[in-house]
Design an enzyme around this catalytic site. Structure first.
Site, PDB file in Angstrom:
ATOM      1  N   GLY A  53     -38.468  28.260  25.406  1.00  0.00           N
ATOM      2  CA  GLY A  53     -37.643  29.265  24.747  1.00  0.00           C
ATOM      3  C   GLY A  53     -37.027  28.822  23.434  1.00  0.00           C
ATOM      4  O   GLY A  53     -36.008  29.367  23.019  1.00  0.00           O
ATOM      5  N   ASP A  63     -49.919  26.648  31.948  1.00  0.00           N
ATOM      6  CA  ASP A  63     -48.587  27.253  31.981  1.00  0.00           C
ATOM      7  C   ASP A  63     -48.505  28.100  33.245  1.00  0.00           C
ATOM      8  O   ASP A  63     -49.469  28.208  34.001  1.00  0.00           O
ATOM      9  CB  ASP A  63     -48.327  28.053  30.702  1.00  0.00           C
ATOM     10  CG  ASP A  63     -49.286  29.222  30.535  1.00  0.00           C
ATOM     11  OD1 ASP A  63     -50.072  29.513  31.463  1.00  0.00           O
ATOM     12  OD2 ASP A  63     -49.255  29.852  29.469  1.00  0.00           O
ATOM     13  N   SER A  64     -47.331  28.701  33.491  1.00  0.00           N
ATOM     14  CA  SER A  64     -47.151  29.440  34.749  1.00  0.00           C
ATOM     15  C   SER A  64     -47.642  30.870  34.634  1.00  0.00           C
ATOM     16  O   SER A  64     -47.772  31.562  35.626  1.00  0.00           O
ATOM     17  CB  SER A  64     -45.674  29.460  35.105  1.00  0.00           C
ATOM     18  OG  SER A  64     -44.980  30.274  34.158  1.00  0.00           O
ATOM     19  N   GLY A  65     -47.870  31.329  33.418  1.00  0.00           N
ATOM     20  CA  GLY A  65     -48.202  32.731  33.192  1.00  0.00           C
ATOM     21  C   GLY A  65     -47.001  33.575  32.836  1.00  0.00           C
ATOM     22  O   GLY A  65     -47.129  34.692  32.342  1.00  0.00           O
ATOM     23  N   GLY A  66     -45.798  33.047  33.091  1.00  0.00           N
ATOM     24  CA  GLY A  66     -44.576  33.832  32.894  1.00  0.00           C
ATOM     25  C   GLY A  66     -44.353  34.267  31.452  1.00  0.00           C
ATOM     26  O   GLY A  66     -43.926  35.388  31.197  1.00  0.00           O
ATOM     27  N   HIS A  70     -60.533  21.227  11.068  1.00  0.00           N
ATOM     28  CA  HIS A  70     -59.696  20.429  10.150  1.00  0.00           C
ATOM     29  C   HIS A  70     -58.230  20.441  10.589  1.00  0.00           C
ATOM     30  O   HIS A  70     -57.588  19.396  10.639  1.00  0.00           O
ATOM     31  CB  HIS A  70     -59.803  20.941   8.707  1.00  0.00           C
ATOM     32  CG  HIS A  70     -58.625  20.532   7.881  1.00  0.00           C
ATOM     33  ND1 HIS A  70     -58.515  19.287   7.305  1.00  0.00           N
ATOM     34  CD2 HIS A  70     -57.457  21.188   7.613  1.00  0.00           C
ATOM     35  CE1 HIS A  70     -57.336  19.190   6.696  1.00  0.00           C
ATOM     36  NE2 HIS A  70     -56.682  20.328   6.858  1.00  0.00           N
ATOM     37  N   CYS A  86     -63.408  17.683   5.969  1.00  0.00           N
ATOM     38  CA  CYS A  86     -63.040  17.243   4.616  1.00  0.00           C
ATOM     39  C   CYS A  86     -64.076  16.268   4.052  1.00  0.00           C
ATOM     40  O   CYS A  86     -64.212  16.144   2.837  1.00  0.00           O
ATOM     41  CB  CYS A  86     -61.643  16.621   4.632  1.00  0.00           C
ATOM     42  SG  CYS A  86     -60.368  17.873   4.906  1.00  0.00           S
ATOM     43  N   GLN A 138     -34.309  25.972  30.369  1.00  0.00           N
ATOM     44  CA  GLN A 138     -34.023  27.106  29.499  1.00  0.00           C
ATOM     45  C   GLN A 138     -32.580  26.982  29.009  1.00  0.00           C
ATOM     46  O   GLN A 138     -31.992  25.921  29.121  1.00  0.00           O
ATOM     47  CB  GLN A 138     -34.268  28.425  30.250  1.00  0.00           C
ATOM     48  CG  GLN A 138     -35.756  28.732  30.464  1.00  0.00           C
ATOM     49  CD  GLN A 138     -36.477  29.148  29.180  1.00  0.00           C
ATOM     50  OE1 GLN A 138     -35.851  29.376  28.150  1.00  0.00           O
ATOM     51  NE2 GLN A 138     -37.807  29.241  29.233  1.00  0.00           N
ATOM     52  N   CYS A 171     -61.014  13.820   8.120  1.00  0.00           N
ATOM     53  CA  CYS A 171     -61.798  14.541   9.132  1.00  0.00           C
ATOM     54  C   CYS A 171     -63.202  14.862   8.612  1.00  0.00           C
ATOM     55  O   CYS A 171     -63.482  14.785   7.417  1.00  0.00           O
ATOM     56  CB  CYS A 171     -61.074  15.809   9.588  1.00  0.00           C
ATOM     57  SG  CYS A 171     -61.393  17.295   8.621  1.00  0.00           S
ATOM     58  N   ASP A 217     -47.434  21.869  22.461  1.00  0.00           N
ATOM     59  CA  ASP A 217     -48.608  22.731  22.382  1.00  0.00           C
ATOM     60  C   ASP A 217     -48.287  23.804  21.365  1.00  0.00           C
ATOM     61  O   ASP A 217     -47.107  24.125  21.161  1.00  0.00           O
ATOM     62  CB  ASP A 217     -48.906  23.424  23.724  1.00  0.00           C
ATOM     63  CG  ASP A 217     -47.995  24.623  23.936  1.00  0.00           C
ATOM     64  OD1 ASP A 217     -46.838  24.423  24.340  1.00  0.00           O
ATOM     65  OD2 ASP A 217     -48.420  25.763  23.654  1.00  0.00           O
ATOM     66  N   ASP A 274     -40.735  30.338  34.999  1.00  0.00           N
ATOM     67  CA  ASP A 274     -39.361  30.410  34.490  1.00  0.00           C
ATOM     68  C   ASP A 274     -39.120  31.797  33.904  1.00  0.00           C
ATOM     69  O   ASP A 274     -40.057  32.588  33.779  1.00  0.00           O
ATOM     70  CB  ASP A 274     -39.107  29.316  33.442  1.00  0.00           C
ATOM     71  CG  ASP A 274     -40.021  29.453  32.223  1.00  0.00           C
ATOM     72  OD1 ASP A 274     -41.134  30.002  32.371  1.00  0.00           O
ATOM     73  OD2 ASP A 274     -39.634  29.012  31.131  1.00  0.00           O
ATOM     74  N   CYS A 328     -57.263  13.761   3.886  1.00  0.00           N
ATOM     75  CA  CYS A 328     -57.644  13.904   5.299  1.00  0.00           C
ATOM     76  C   CYS A 328     -58.977  13.204   5.546  1.00  0.00           C
ATOM     77  O   CYS A 328     -59.904  13.314   4.745  1.00  0.00           O
ATOM     78  CB  CYS A 328     -57.751  15.383   5.656  1.00  0.00           C
ATOM     79  SG  CYS A 328     -58.297  15.696   7.344  1.00  0.00           S
TER      80      CYS A 328
END
Ligand SMILES: [Zn+2]
Length: 379
Positions: free
Chosen positions: A220, A93-96, A339, A313, A193, A310, A270, A145, A308
């Site tokens: 946003g 990400d940009s850090g913003g 999990h 599990c 945005q 995984c 994300d 942004d 599940c």
């Protein structure tokens, strides 16, 4: 347009998409969920864990890494891949977002803030954010942004959105001045945005699309507004974006919104949700959220989710996991994180298969039946 960032569609179902995003050094499948590795690691997990989970892309936070150990240190140690030893793709990400959620001073030039680590004054500009991400060596960089908290008056949303466009133009110019991406083959995503104002979302998306980015973030959203507002704003933002470029809904990972967004044509997500919930003892399951610390699971021999597949599990009972939380063993949070990531990856994988098989709507209905947010009595 460069071939990096190009989407190869394998199938669509309505607006939902399944395919691949080509990168400078490979490709990853979409739809795609990216776990968050803020400081260069997904909390409690190793790179080997990520490989076993089939994670393709990790989001790393520029804000944290530029302060510690510093973008230059990461660069000296081989960029994020060399530094972490993990061979998958990184998006930074940009850090913003982090900076603007702390006390900061915002101007047309950029944003000034105090480091959470040593209190020193730092500055982040559109150009500086790209330079830092170039040093970090991520596969995908995001423009800086302007993030504002919702609800906000339309004038404030418009002012932030217009500054975001001006910063996007500066980012494109900065990249051109350096003769392309910061690192070799680094892709650059613009960010739409516009709050919950559909007409602003559409307008900003049109203008960003004309700037020639490799992909597009939608920022946003899912910050407390009603789900219907999120979906309206999202649909408006997606309309003008080019079909051949990836679309990334930032910070969204709850199962209901994730599947609805895939249905509108989003490719990438994300969220800290699966790992944060996991560390605190909440499992994502086919029956909804499960609070594994609850006393009623003390002698429960069932896995977190019997449906599940995984490894957690396959091996561990609710009773054992509840015990580990009860006595404060860090392994507890690690196992439920594993999990949760496996469960969410599997949901995204099922969405991908459903798109390819032309039965996405059916899956979306199933997920909504369990995960549709219940309106709170106060709302
Ligand atoms: Zn599981």
């Amino acid at each position: 347009l460069s071939s990096a960032g190009a989407v190869e569609l394998e199938g669509t179902d309505g607006a939902a998409r399944a395919g691949w995003v080509n990168t400078a050094r490979g490709r990853f499948a979409i739809p795609c969920f990216m776990p968050v590795g803020s400081r260069g690691a997904v909390r409690l997990l190793s790179g080997e864990d990520l490989d076993r989970l089939g994670v393709q892309v990790v989001l790393a936070n520029t804000y944290h890494l530029m302060l510690r150990p510093g973008a230059k240190v990461v660069e000296l140690l081989g960029g994020l891949r060399g530094f972490t030893g993990w061979e998958g793709h990184f998006l930074t990400d940009s850090g913003g977002y982090q900076v603007m959620s702390l006390p900061c001073s915002l101007s047309e030039e950029g944003v000034e803030f105090r480091s959470a680590y040593d209190g020193s004054w730092q500055r982040l500009t559109p150009e500086g954010a790209l330079e830092a991400q170039g040093a970090l060596g991520s596969d995908i960089a995001m423009v800086l942004d302007v993030c504002i908290a919702l609800p906000a008056p339309r004038e404030a949303v418009a002012a932030a959105g217009e500054r975001t466009l001006r910063w996007a133009r500066r980012s494109v110019l900065a990249r051109e001045a350096r003769g392309g991406g910061e690192g070799p083959g680094q892709m650059l995503f613009g960010i739409v945005q516009g709050g919950t104002e559909p007409d602003l979302r559409e307008l900003y998306a049109e203008q960003l699309a004309a700037m020639g980015f490799d992909g597009f973030g939608i920022g946003g959203l899912s910050v407390g507004e009603a789900p219907a507002e999120t979906l309206n704003a999202l649909a408006a933002a997606l309309g003008p974006l080019p079909a051949g470029r990836p679309r990334y809904l930032m910070g969204v990972g709850d199962p209901y919104m994730l599947v609805r967004a895939i249905g509108l044509g989003v490719d990438m997500f994300d969220c800290v949700l699966p790992t944060r919930l996991g560390r605190h003892g909440t499992a994502l399951t086919s029956a909804g959220k499960l609070a594994v610390k609850a006393a009623r699971f003390a002698s429960d021999a069932m896995p977190l989710d019997p449906e599940c597949g995984c490894a957690v599990c396959g091996h561990y009972s609710r009773g054992y996991l509840r015990h580990l939380f009860n006595v404060g063993e860090p392994t507890a949070g690690r196992l439920v994180s594993l999990h949760n990531l496996a469960w969410l990856s599997s949901l995204v994988g099922r969405a991908r298969e459903a798109v390819l098989a032309g039965r996405f709507e059916k899956l979306a209905e199933e997920v909504a039946a369990t995960w549709l947010p219940r309106r709170s009595p106060a709302a």
